[in-house]
Scaffold this motif. Structure first.
Motif, short mmCIF file in Angstrom:
data_model
loop_
_atom_site.label_atom_id
_atom_site.label_comp_id
_atom_site.label_asym_id
_atom_site.label_seq_id
_atom_site.Cartn_x
_atom_site.Cartn_y
_atom_site.Cartn_z
N VAL A 218 0.71 -1.51 -0.05
CA VAL A 218 -0.06 -0.01 0.01
C VAL A 218 1.16 1.03 0.09
O VAL A 218 1.64 1.69 1.08
CB VAL A 218 -1.24 0.33 1.61
CG1 VAL A 218 -2.01 1.20 1.11
CG2 VAL A 218 -1.94 -1.36 1.32
N THR B 136 -0.05 8.14 -0.58
CA THR B 136 -0.35 8.99 -0.93
C THR B 136 -0.03 10.52 -0.81
O THR B 136 0.23 11.35 -1.67
CB THR B 136 -0.78 9.16 -2.93
OG1 THR B 136 -1.95 8.98 -2.55
CG2 THR B 136 -0.88 7.77 -3.19
N ARG C 152 -4.70 9.39 2.11
CA ARG C 152 -4.55 9.19 1.26
C ARG C 152 -3.92 8.07 0.45
O ARG C 152 -2.27 8.16 1.28
CB ARG C 152 -4.36 10.07 0.17
CG ARG C 152 -5.75 11.12 0.51
CD ARG C 152 -5.46 11.97 -0.20
NE ARG C 152 -4.18 13.10 -0.10
CZ ARG C 152 -3.85 14.13 0.47
NH1 ARG C 152 -4.95 14.10 1.69
NH2 ARG C 152 -2.93 14.51 0.60
N THR C 153 -4.06 6.77 -0.16
CA THR C 153 -3.23 6.36 -0.27
C THR C 153 -4.08 5.54 -1.96
O THR C 153 -4.71 6.02 -2.26
CB THR C 153 -3.59 4.80 0.17
OG1 THR C 153 -4.97 3.79 -0.11
CG2 THR C 153 -3.65 4.87 1.76
N ASP C 154 -2.59 4.41 -2.75
CA ASP C 154 -3.29 4.64 -4.06
C ASP C 154 -4.46 3.06 -4.37
O ASP C 154 -4.72 2.78 -5.09
CB ASP C 154 -2.25 3.58 -4.51
CG ASP C 154 -1.16 2.25 -3.91
OD1 ASP C 154 -2.23 2.41 -2.81
OD2 ASP C 154 0.02 1.82 -4.26
N THR C 155 -5.10 2.75 -2.59
CA THR C 155 -6.30 2.15 -2.73
C THR C 155 -7.39 2.57 -2.06
O THR C 155 -7.84 1.44 -1.71
CB THR C 155 -5.56 0.45 -1.96
OG1 THR C 155 -5.26 0.78 -0.72
CG2 THR C 155 -4.27 0.13 -2.82
N GLY C 156 -7.72 4.10 -1.58
CA GLY C 156 -8.65 4.33 -0.68
C GLY C 156 -8.04 5.64 0.22
O GLY C 156 -6.86 5.01 0.44
N GLU C 157 -8.59 6.13 0.88
CA GLU C 157 -8.44 6.79 2.40
C GLU C 157 -8.56 6.06 3.37
O GLU C 157 -9.38 5.13 3.24
CB GLU C 157 -9.76 8.05 2.18
CG GLU C 157 -9.35 8.97 1.26
CD GLU C 157 -9.21 10.12 1.25
OE1 GLU C 157 -11.24 10.27 1.36
OE2 GLU C 157 -9.51 10.87 -0.10
N HIS C 158 -7.69 6.59 4.49
CA HIS C 158 -8.63 6.16 5.86
C HIS C 158 -8.34 7.27 6.61
O HIS C 158 -7.30 8.29 6.41
CB HIS C 158 -6.94 5.34 5.89
CG HIS C 158 -6.89 4.28 4.76
ND1 HIS C 158 -7.40 2.76 5.09
CD2 HIS C 158 -6.05 3.60 4.18
CE1 HIS C 158 -6.62 1.54 4.57
NE2 HIS C 158 -5.71 2.58 4.20
#
Length: 403
Positions: A123, A126, A136-142
């Motif tokens: 993961v 970004t 923010r990540t390349d697979t969605g937000e947390h």
């Protein structure tokens, strides 16, 4: 349950995840790598870090893995001792000792303690909003009440939080590390100092020797065969150095330039984000405190934030989490880690001396000081090693810290 996102699954990030979980947080650890391959070969867990690991329930498990035996100290390339002490003396002084182990072994222990659902591998983070805690990540937000940036010496999170900081600078030396099978003979834990060069060798569990070496070099210099390069630089030094280098497999040698902060950060937090480990205070390896300070960070952070967020202040420029808050975490860690960074850099400078006269004066000073006080090495590290973690483990859960 309050939520924390930890960026990075190195020693600092994993330790922070464990400490926060023990404090009652819902923890997600994100790691960019598709699988954990610890950088480096071995490391030392000193008295201060063992006490920190006690608050995570891992201290005795680490102590059982490997313990330095016999004489430890500094030698000349011809083998003559310049300064030395014994493990027994350290045990008497600090009621504990240093554990030497493979970095991968410690990472495996931390992953096991963190739990089967973490870390999440592959993961890429970004971006981080320090005011809201959104990662923010390349697979969605947390969404998180607390973000722990443990993303290493080149931390993108640190650069975003402190864009005016100069970052790590080249220390003037390159470093090699490796693991070598050993034949069971006793091996003292030593560093050997020459003209601008250093070589350390330490016996780990399972008859494996961890070695490291540094030498003056231009930043980014490339070598075709790292083992041949090491033999060229250190092959004429005292045994077992030539034998270790002859035995090591080239693919087990890791080389990297040494970088560290020359200027500390103004704080280790912004908004809901806290920095730990090399993201907060990269240092030269000369005191063997890089991993130790990351573990300390994790324990102090979990203690400071307690069992959840209390409130956010203003526009996110600062944040109070739990009873003590991130400002208290910065206050507790900044001065200590800055002092250790400076001391480590000073030792690095001493190892870089190349002029024969300067080297002779350095050796004479070390030998004289050692003769005047057999406990010189221990006394020089007392301020670092006598640290103790907060009196209670995070939020009062878990075993009490060793005093």
């Amino acid at each position: 349950m309050p939520a924390a996102v930890v960026i990075g699954a190195g020693i600092g990030g994993l330790s922070a995840g464990i400490a926060l979980r023990r404090a009652g947080w819902d923890v997600t650890v994100l790691e960019r790598a598709a699988r954990l391959e610890p950088v480096g070969s071995g490391l030392g867990i000193a008295v201060n870090a063992l006490r920190a690991l006690d608050t995570l329930g891992l201290g005795d498990r680490v102590r059982a893995l490997s313990r330095v035996q016999g004489r430890v100290g500094v030698r000349r390339p011809d083998g003559r001792w310049l300064a030395h002490t014994t493990v027994d003396r350290a045990q008497e002084e600090f009621d504990d000792s240093v554990v030497l182990l493979a970095r991968a072994t410690l990472v495996d222990l931390l992953v096991e303690a963190l739990g089967a659902d973490a870390p999440r591998l592959g993961v890429t983070v970004t971006g981080v909003d320090a005011a809201t805690g959104v990662v923010r990540t390349d697979t969605g937000e947390h969404a998180a009440d607390l973000v722990v940036a443990a993303d290493g010496i080149r931390s993108a999170t640190r650069r975003a939080l402190f864009p005016g900081h100069p970052g790590p600078v080249y220390a003037g030396v390159t470093a090699w590390r490796g693991l070598v099978p050993w034949d069971g003979r006793p091996l003292p834990s030593t560093e050997t100092w020459g003209r601008g060069r250093l070589f350390g060798a330490h016996l780990l569990a399972d008859d494996v020797v961890y070695f490291y070496a540094t030498d003056l070099a231009p930043e980014g210099a490339a070598h075709g065969d790292e083992r041949e390069e090491l033999l060229r630089r250190f092959g004429g030094w005292h045994e077992p150095i030539p034998s270790l280098l002859a035995a090591v497999r080239p693919e087990r040698i890791v080389r990297s330039d040494v970088h560290a902060f020359a200027t500390p950060l103004p704080a280790f937090h912004r908004g809901r984000v806290a920095l730990v480990g090399d993201a907060a205070h990269p240092m030269t390896p000369n005191l063997g405190q890089g991993a130790c300070q990351a573990i300390e960070d994790a324990v102090v952070l979990a203690h400071a934030v307690g069992d959840g967020p209390a409130h956010a202040v203003g526009d996110g420029a600062d944040s109070v989490v739990g009873g003590s808050g991130l400002a208290a975490y910065s206050a507790a860690r900044l001065e200590r880690t800055s002092t250790i960074m400076r001391r480590s850099t000073a030792v690095c400078r001493a190892t870089k001396l190349h002029n024969p006269v300067a080297v002779s004066l350095r050796e004479a000073g070390m030998a004289l000081a050692s003769r005047l006080s057999s406990d010189l090495m221990l006394r020089s590290m007392r301020e670092v090693l006598e640290w103790t973690p907060p009196r209670r483990a995070a939020s009062g859960r878990g075993p009490a810290a060793r005093a």
